[in-house]
Design an enzyme around this catalytic site. Structure first.
Site, PDB file in Angstrom:
ATOM      1  N   ARG A 264      -2.893  15.663 -10.112  1.00 22.68           N
ATOM      2  CA  ARG A 264      -3.853  14.556 -10.190  1.00 22.68           C
ATOM      3  C   ARG A 264      -5.201  14.975 -10.790  1.00 22.68           C
ATOM      4  NH1 ARG A 264      -5.724  11.898  -6.776  1.00 22.68           N
ATOM      5  NH2 ARG A 264      -5.545   9.875  -7.800  1.00 22.68           N
TER       6      ARG A 264
ATOM      7  N   CYS B 238       0.207  28.849 -16.255  1.00 19.67           N
ATOM      8  CA  CYS B 238      -0.263  29.385 -17.526  1.00 19.67           C
ATOM      9  C   CYS B 238      -0.929  28.298 -18.334  1.00 19.67           C
ATOM     10  CB  CYS B 238       0.905  29.964 -18.291  1.00 19.67           C
ATOM     11  SG  CYS B 238       1.595  31.325 -17.377  1.00 19.67           S
TER      12      CYS B 238
ATOM     13  N   PRO C  56       0.825  -1.206   0.000  1.00 24.81           N
ATOM     14  CA  PRO C  56       0.000   0.000   0.000  1.00 24.81           C
ATOM     15  C   PRO C  56       0.865   1.264   0.000  1.00 24.81           C
ATOM     16  CG  PRO C  56       0.172  -0.880   2.221  1.00 24.81           C
ATOM     17  CD  PRO C  56       0.906  -1.842   1.315  1.00 24.81           C
TER      18      PRO C  56
ATOM     19  N   TYR D 120      -5.919  12.796 -13.952  1.00 22.54           N
ATOM     20  CA  TYR D 120      -6.884  11.692 -13.773  1.00 22.54           C
ATOM     21  C   TYR D 120      -8.304  12.188 -13.548  1.00 22.54           C
ATOM     22  CZ  TYR D 120      -2.386   9.777 -12.182  1.00 22.54           C
ATOM     23  OH  TYR D 120      -1.072   9.441 -12.056  1.00 22.54           O
TER      24      TYR D 120
END
Ligand code: LLP
Length: 463
Positions: free
Chosen positions: A360, A391, A321, A364
């Site tokens: 992220r 930008c 994990p 995603y």
């Protein structure tokens, strides 16, 4: 996630923008313990505190943006994984989620092992005193230099990812006069329910050797023949940010099936299986992750059952994990710079970081929550988009969020659950300096990764 009708009252665009959101929370000042780390709370005047220190003080001392990591929470989560799996299994923390020397020391103290996937992660682990035999070395294209360094250091296992690598590691080990303990990473053909870029058990992708078509069995055949290798087990990692245990069940079933085939063909029972990482965490109140003890119970039961029916002795299990240990332990603190209301469209709240400290959302389409943390507010909720200072219009931190309608420049807002894959995937885009990671515990805060400086940037620029 659903999109609700426009609730009466909130100050935001007249036409509701497209997005992932439900009705605004009943109390914007409430902190959902699902997404905030253990020691986070609010003072009577509404200022968020972590490890006993309030964020206004933290912002003054360390600046913004910055990641604040709740050390007690990190240790508690690491311990929970360790305890859940007990002495008959090993927990390898996946360093790619976030790695620093302090983290390596905490892991060592809490009895976890470490999965690294590059020379840089290996160097960090070794320099902080992680015993080499507790390190697993991963990667689909380890360089010869990286392999040599890992073998020389005496890492506990190298996870082989291709036919070429089987030969490469065997040669290097032989050259160095040793036998390297290895596992073979296979793809079991599971479609994990997660974003395409972080699903890794279907066959059409770069990781592992497919079980289908007998390729994994052939890899085992070759590895068993090479003197430089000691094949100790089979590895499977099905993906990341997964809530549904059924993918792990299928993976365990297929890995054990391969162990049985190996026993039947070679008369060898491999002693270990690794089921990888990938367990999901709560980024918003809509997510319901499993606890480590539930996961441990489920995985151990599946493996034991499958082995019994194949009449194999149960191998030692390991898991890896990353996100589930470090993800929920940190939040990113930002200062609001501007609040721009585009009539009839959307309200944009700009903060002093962005896609350089959290890629992220852009990569995603990840969902995050966000709260005003430097004060409480009774203002009506305002539907807005929290964006960075880069930008690029894809520079979004939180796509759809409710913040108080009186939000103003100078307010501090925090995005929880940014411990994993945020600092570790941070960039210098636009020559923005990467934020520090500050560990907070028992009323004390200390920098464990310092803020980047312009000197750091210019030092690399040698033209
Ligand atoms: N083991 C192996 C072999 C892995 O490749 C990974 C993650 C893990 C363990 C740990 O997975 P976790 O428990 O953290 O889900 N950047 C993406 C995640 C990429 C995961 C890569 N491998 C994200 O931000 O969601």
């Amino acid at each position: 996630m659903s999109r609700s009708a426009h609730p009466a009252g909130p100050r935001h665009a007249d036409v509701l923008p497209e997005g992932h959101y439900s009705a605004p929370p009943a109390d914007l000042n409430a902190l959902d313990p699902k997404v905030w780390s253990e020691t986070v709370t609010r003072t009577d005047d509404g200022v968020l505190t972590v490890g006993g220190i309030d964020v206004k003080r933290l912002a003054e001392e360390f600046g913004t943006p910055a990641y604040f990591l709740d050390e007690d929470d990190f240790r508690a989560r690491a311990r929970a994984w360790r305890t859940a799996f007990g002495n008959d299994a090993d927990v390898f923390y996946a360093g790619k989620a976030f790695l620093s020397r302090a983290v390596v020391r905490w892991l060592h103290e809490e009895g976890l092992n470490l999965d690294v996937c590059s020379g840089g992660e290996l160097a960090t682990a070794l320099s902080a005193g992680m015993p080499a035999e507790r390190i697993a070395f991963h990667g689909n294209n380890k360089s010869v230099g990286e392999i040599r360094r890992a073998v020389e250091a005496g890492v506990g296992r190298i996870v082989l990812d291709s036919f070429q690598e089987i030969v490469r590691v065997a040669h290097i080990a032989q050259e160095l006069g040793t036998r390297q303990r290895v596992q073979i990473r296979i793809t079991v053909g599971v479609e994990a329910h997660t974003h395409e870029f972080i699903a890794t058990a279907h066959e059409d992708q770069k990781f592992g050797i497919p079980l289908a078509g007998g390729q994994a069995a052939e890899a085992v055949r070759r590895a068993l023949k090479l003197d430089g290798l000691e094949l100790i087990g089979i590895h499977s990692h099905i993906g990341s940010q997964i809530f549904d245990m059924s993918g792990f069940e299928v993976a365990a079933h297929r890995v054990v099936g391969l162990l049985k085939d190996i026993r039947d063909e070679h008369g060898v029972e491999l002693p270990e299986i690794d089921l990888g990482g990938g367990l999901g965490i709560a980024y918003t109140s809509d997510d319901d992750p499993r606890e480590p003890h539930e996961i441990a119970k489920a995985l151990t039961e599946i493996v034991t059952r499958e082995c019994e029916s194949a009449r194999l002795s149960t191998p030692r299990i390991s898991v890896e994990p990353g996100r589930a240990v470090v993800g929920p332990t940190a939040f990113t603190l930002y200062e609001v710079g501007t609040v721009k209301q585009l009539d009839g469209l959307r309200t944009y709240v700009s903060v002093d970081g962005g896609m350089s400290d959290n890629i992220r959302t852009a990569l995603y389409d990840a969902q995050y929550s966000v709260s005003l943390v430097s004060r409480s507010s009774d203002a009506e909720p305002m539907l807005c988009r929290v964006v960075g200072k880069h930008c690029e219009s894809g520079d979004i931190v939180v796509k759809d969020a409710f913040l108080p309608g009186d939000l103003a420049p100078g307010d501090l807002i925090a995005v929880p659950a940014t411990g994993a894959y945020c600092r570790s995937m941070a960039s210098n885009y636009n020559h923005v300096l990467r934020p520090p990671v500050v560990a907070v515990r028992g009323g004390e805060a200390r920098v464990i990764v310092r803020r980047e400086t312009e000197e750091d940037l210019l030092r690399l620029d040698v033209g």
